[in-house]
Design a protein around this motif. Structure first.
Motif, PDB file in Angstrom:
ATOM      1  N   LYS A  38       1.197  -0.876  -0.442  1.00  7.96           N
ATOM      2  CA  LYS A  38       0.198  -0.560  -0.447  1.00  7.96           C
ATOM      3  C   LYS A  38       1.016   0.938  -0.082  1.00  7.96           C
ATOM      4  N   ILE A  39       1.038   1.605  -1.026  1.00  4.93           N
ATOM      5  CA  ILE A  39       2.052   3.368  -1.813  1.00  4.93           C
ATOM      6  C   ILE A  39       1.014   4.641  -1.245  1.00  4.93           C
ATOM      7  N   GLU A  40       1.437   5.171  -0.916  1.00  7.43           N
ATOM      8  CA  GLU A  40       1.313   6.184  -0.307  1.00  7.43           C
ATOM      9  C   GLU A  40       2.002   7.379  -0.679  1.00  7.43           C
ATOM     10  N   SER A  41       1.534   8.860  -1.018  1.00  7.70           N
ATOM     11  CA  SER A  41       1.886  10.044  -2.084  1.00  7.70           C
ATOM     12  C   SER A  41       2.950  10.203  -0.614  1.00  7.70           C
ATOM     13  N   PRO A  42       4.585  10.579  -1.188  1.00  5.72           N
ATOM     14  CA  PRO A  42       5.068  11.366  -0.364  1.00  5.72           C
ATOM     15  C   PRO A  42       5.162  12.897  -0.205  1.00  5.72           C
ATOM     16  N   HIS A  43       4.353  13.285  -1.278  1.00  2.00           N
ATOM     17  CA  HIS A  43       3.671  14.731  -0.794  1.00  2.00           C
ATOM     18  C   HIS A  43       2.131  14.835  -0.551  1.00  2.00           C
ATOM     19  N   GLU A  44       2.165  15.895   0.491  1.00  2.00           N
ATOM     20  CA  GLU A  44       0.671  16.816   1.413  1.00  2.00           C
ATOM     21  C   GLU A  44       0.005  16.365   0.314  1.00  2.00           C
ATOM     22  N   ASN A  45      -1.299  15.941   0.813  1.00  2.00           N
ATOM     23  CA  ASN A  45      -2.422  15.573   0.000  1.00  2.00           C
ATOM     24  C   ASN A  45      -2.388  14.892  -1.113  1.00  2.00           C
ATOM     25  N   GLY A  46      -0.879  14.594  -1.030  1.00  2.58           N
ATOM     26  CA  GLY A  46      -1.683  14.069  -2.713  1.00  2.58           C
ATOM     27  C   GLY A  46      -2.317  12.548  -2.446  1.00  2.58           C
ATOM     28  N   SER A  47      -2.975  12.709  -3.889  1.00  4.19           N
ATOM     29  CA  SER A  47      -3.447  10.946  -4.088  1.00  4.19           C
ATOM     30  C   SER A  47      -3.530  10.351  -5.440  1.00  4.19           C
ATOM     31  N   PHE A  48      -3.249   9.275  -5.738  1.00  4.13           N
ATOM     32  CA  PHE A  48      -2.807   8.810  -7.120  1.00  4.13           C
ATOM     33  C   PHE A  48      -4.255   8.205  -7.803  1.00  4.13           C
ATOM     34  N   THR A  49      -5.183   9.243  -8.331  1.00  5.58           N
ATOM     35  CA  THR A  49      -6.353   9.182  -9.025  1.00  5.58           C
ATOM     36  C   THR A  49      -6.539   9.780  -9.773  1.00  5.58           C
ATOM     37  N   ASN A  50      -4.894   9.424 -10.657  1.00  4.58           N
ATOM     38  CA  ASN A  50      -5.055   9.750 -12.076  1.00  4.58           C
ATOM     39  C   ASN A  50      -4.548   7.792 -12.894  1.00  4.58           C
ATOM     40  N   GLY A  51      -4.512   6.774 -11.359  1.00  2.00           N
ATOM     41  CA  GLY A  51      -4.329   5.584 -12.032  1.00  2.00           C
ATOM     42  C   GLY A  51      -2.113   5.668 -12.193  1.00  2.00           C
ATOM     43  N   VAL A  52      -2.520   3.982 -12.797  1.00  2.00           N
ATOM     44  CA  VAL A  52      -0.591   3.739 -12.464  1.00  2.00           C
ATOM     45  C   VAL A  52      -0.449   3.310 -13.794  1.00  2.00           C
ATOM     46  N   ALA A  53       0.294   3.382 -14.513  1.00  2.00           N
ATOM     47  CA  ALA A  53       0.801   3.082 -15.366  1.00  2.00           C
ATOM     48  C   ALA A  53       2.404   1.684 -15.233  1.00  2.00           C
ATOM     49  N   VAL A  54       1.979   0.727 -15.477  1.00  2.90           N
ATOM     50  CA  VAL A  54       3.168  -0.358 -15.065  1.00  2.90           C
ATOM     51  C   VAL A  54       4.006  -0.844 -16.192  1.00  2.90           C
TER      52      VAL A  54
END
Length: 76
Positions: A38-54
């Motif tokens: 479970k990876i959290e953004s290192p930036h304040e109020n960051g959120s990965f709502t734009n998805g992830v590319a692998v």
């Protein structure tokens, strides 16, 4: 954790892993369904709502947390 996964629209399957992005990036084992990371953004109020590319060949994943575009090594 179930509440965290309610609004997931971006799901990627690569090899034996499922990648889900919303506030966090979740990585699950395909066979056992077990949460591996479970990876959290290192930036304040960051959120990965734009998805992830692998990119398995390059061993990288790419995601934006709303402030920054990030390139991360795929976890082992």
């Amino acid at each position: 954790m179930e509440d965290d996964l309610e609004d997931c629209e971006d799901i990627r399957i690569h090899g034996d892993r499922i990648y889900i992005a919303n506030k966090y990036i979740y990585i699950f084992d395909v066979v056992y369904g077990m949460l591996l990371y479970k990876i959290e953004s290192p930036h304040e109020n960051g959120s990965f709502t734009n998805g992830v590319a692998v990119d398995v060949a390059a061993n990288k994943m790419y995601a934006s947390d709303g402030s920054y575009m990030m390139c991360m090594e795929l976890p082992e």
